[in-house]
Design an enzyme around this catalytic site. Structure first.
Site, short mmCIF file in Angstrom:
data_model
loop_
_atom_site.label_atom_id
_atom_site.label_comp_id
_atom_site.label_asym_id
_atom_site.label_seq_id
_atom_site.Cartn_x
_atom_site.Cartn_y
_atom_site.Cartn_z
CG ASP A 336 -4.29 -10.50 -2.11
OD1 ASP A 336 -3.25 -9.95 -2.28
OD2 ASP A 336 -5.26 -10.94 -2.86
CD GLU A 337 -7.02 -14.15 -2.07
OE1 GLU A 337 -8.29 -14.97 -2.01
OE2 GLU A 337 -6.80 -13.79 -3.21
C1 ACM Z 1 -8.09 -10.43 -3.37
O1 ACM Z 1 -9.47 -10.48 -3.64
N1 ACM Z 1 -7.83 -11.24 -3.24
C2 ACM Z 1 -7.28 -9.05 -2.86
#
Ligand code: ACM
Length: 522
Positions: A336-337
């Protein structure tokens, strides 16, 4: 006048009798269908009369296997402190004709699957039956809630320990029902994780996802790279001393969870969220110079070097050791991110990581962004932010784990007055957290595409168990019910009443919960 007086006296006598009966039996039930169970079972039928657990009661198990002995012991450990009885386990011989809880496995009922169970309560005994010891374990959680709330006390309480007669048939809607704990932003010791496990087990959850590495900390010992924990484990958000699990301690947590039929899913987040690793291992950086440790709460600034061979050698060591500590099928790779990883680097990186996880015998779970890569069937996409990512995952034949942030994030504040938690995904009052159906969340994603649901608890704002509990309760039982109970059998008006009646249990379990005004607390 005389008749009125006689009537009045009769009224006084009957009132006194009624009152003293209620006092003697504070929670004596007379209808099993009225028991406020969470999660709500598939079916409950009432019958006349009650069962009373008395001193010298016996738990009888149908087979003397280690699994059954363990669940029977788990049950007597729940019963003995509050009752003050010495309920014993019998593994052979004739079945007692009264005051007995029979635990029977291998009943070959295909409807029940691996986790389902049936309970039959009569004046003579309680029969809890399932295909597996796991089903018995889930049924024991129901049995706990059928008894008075004071059964949860660690000290001796007044009985009577009475349950209305009847029958329950029960099995889950989804195979994966989990909660996540972020031990990277703040570190939590094994005692906290074990209590977290006990709390999710009480509501029949079966997966614990541990977010073990992020920018602020690396929390799991990797013997081939000790600097990860020596340096990367040495701090946390706000600059505290952090910490990490030795492999021995971690294995103990995994076993504690397994004894409660909970599978641990370890996550090492990458290629972003990796500052703690970059601070620990100089060669992971482009110029071989370590970055500084980070104790803030920003996201999206770190990345592994996706074009360096060393990165993959390192990851192979990490996943090899992690796989040995993971009896369950899944390893979570984050994904993620990764805002400072170019898309053309991110995609082959995730594909390479998938190969490493698979070579170590595990299935990969990634946050929804990972569906941009060519993931193979068997991989799981965890939907948290972007519906289009989750839909792309389905088009690639992946199963989806549902954790929509605006509904399922346990670290969101309840309302603007909440002291703990964040609010970037919105406020999640208890009703908001409950009122959604995983199979209707994203058009095009239906029940057969969904592995299950998970409620993540990120720990930027929480640093101890009391604070964790305040965000966890009372939302956790709702997520457990969304995962267990068919959506056709759920509605908020009915649920909030059952939740309100859990207050006594929360008290005896010493849970610090948020007393939401949306819930009619009893
Ligand atoms: C997330 O909340 N960055 C998966």
């Amino acid at each position: 006048m005389k008749t009125i007086n006689a009537r009045f006296i009769l009224f006084l006598i009957t009132s006194f009798l009624a009152l003293s009966l209620t006092a003697a039996q504070p929670s004596a039930p007379n209808d099993l269908t009225m028991t406020p169970l969470i999660p709500k079972p598939v079916s409950i039928n009432n019958a006349e009369g009650v069962f009373e657990l008395k001193n010298n009661a016996v738990v009888w198990i149908s087979e003397n296997t280690p699994g059954m002995v363990k669940v029977a012991k788990y049950l007597t450990d729940r019963l003995n402190p509050a009752t003050g009885f010495n309920v014993i386990i019998l593994t052979s011989g004739t079945i007692p004709t009264s005051n007995c809880i029979l635990l029977e496995t291998n009943i070959s009922n295909s409807q029940l699957g691996q986790e389902g169970y049936e309970l039959k309560i009569t004046a003579e005994n309680i029969r809890l039956a399932a295909n597996t010891a796991e089903g018995i374990f889930r049924g024991i959680q129901t049995l706990r809630q059928l008894l008075p709330a004071s059964i949860e006390s660690n000290t001796r309480q007044e009985g009577p320990w009475v349950i209305a007669n009847g029958a329950i048939l029960d099995y889950p809607a989804y195979a994966y029902r989990g909660a996540m704990l972020d031990v990277a932003r703040h570190f939590f010791g094994a005692d906290v994780v074990k209590r977290y496990i006990d709390l999710i087990a009480a509501y029949k959850m079966n997966y614990l996802h541990l977010h073990l590495a992020d920018d602020q900390g690396w929390r799991i010992e990797i013997k081939s790279w000790p600097a990860l924990t020596e340096i990367g484990g040495s701090t946390q958000v706000g600059g505290g001393k952090g910490g990490f699990y030795s492999q021995d301690t971690y294995n103990e947590i995994v076993q504690y969870a397994a004894d409660r039929y909970i599978t641990v899913v370890p996550e090492i987040d990458m290629p972003g969220h990796t500052n703690a690793a970059l601070a620990s291992i100089p060669k992971l950086n482009p110029d071989n110079n370590p970055v500084k440790l980070y104790t803030g709460t920003n996201v999206g600034f770190s990345t592994l070097q996706t074009n360096k061979d060393f990165t993959y050698e390192f990851l192979n060591d990490v996943f090899r050791e992690l796989a040995v500590m993971t009896p369950g099928p899944y390893i979570h790779v984050g994904g993620d991110e990764s805002h400072v990883t170019k898309k053309e680097d991110y995609i082959p990186f995730i594909e390479h990581v998938q190969e490493i996880v698979s070579a170590n015998g595990k299935q990969m779970i990634g946050w929804d962004e990972t569906t941009q890569a060519a993931l193979k069937p068997g991989a799981i996409a965890q939907y948290w932010a972007k519906a289009e990512n989750a839909k792309r995952g389905v088009s690639k034949g992946l199963k989806i784990l549902m954790s929509p942030a605006a509904k399922a994030y346990l670290d969101m504040k309840y309302d603007p007055k909440s002291q703990l938690g964040l609010s970037w995904a919105g406020y999640i009052e208890v009703d908001t957290g409950y009122k959604w159906d995983p199979a209707r969340m994203v058009p095009g994603i239906s029940k057969e595409n969904i592995l299950g649901i998970e409620a993540p608890l990120w720990s930027e704002t929480v640093s101890n168990m009391d604070e964790i509990e305040y965000l966890l309760f009372p939302r956790l039982p709702g997520y457990a019910e969304i995962g267990w109970t068919d959506s056709a059998d759920r509605n908020w008006e009915d649920y909030k009443v059952r939740l309100g009646q859990q207050a006594g249990r929360f008290k005896f379990m010493e849970i610090d919960y948020y007393p939401s005004v949306k819930v009619p607390w009893k």
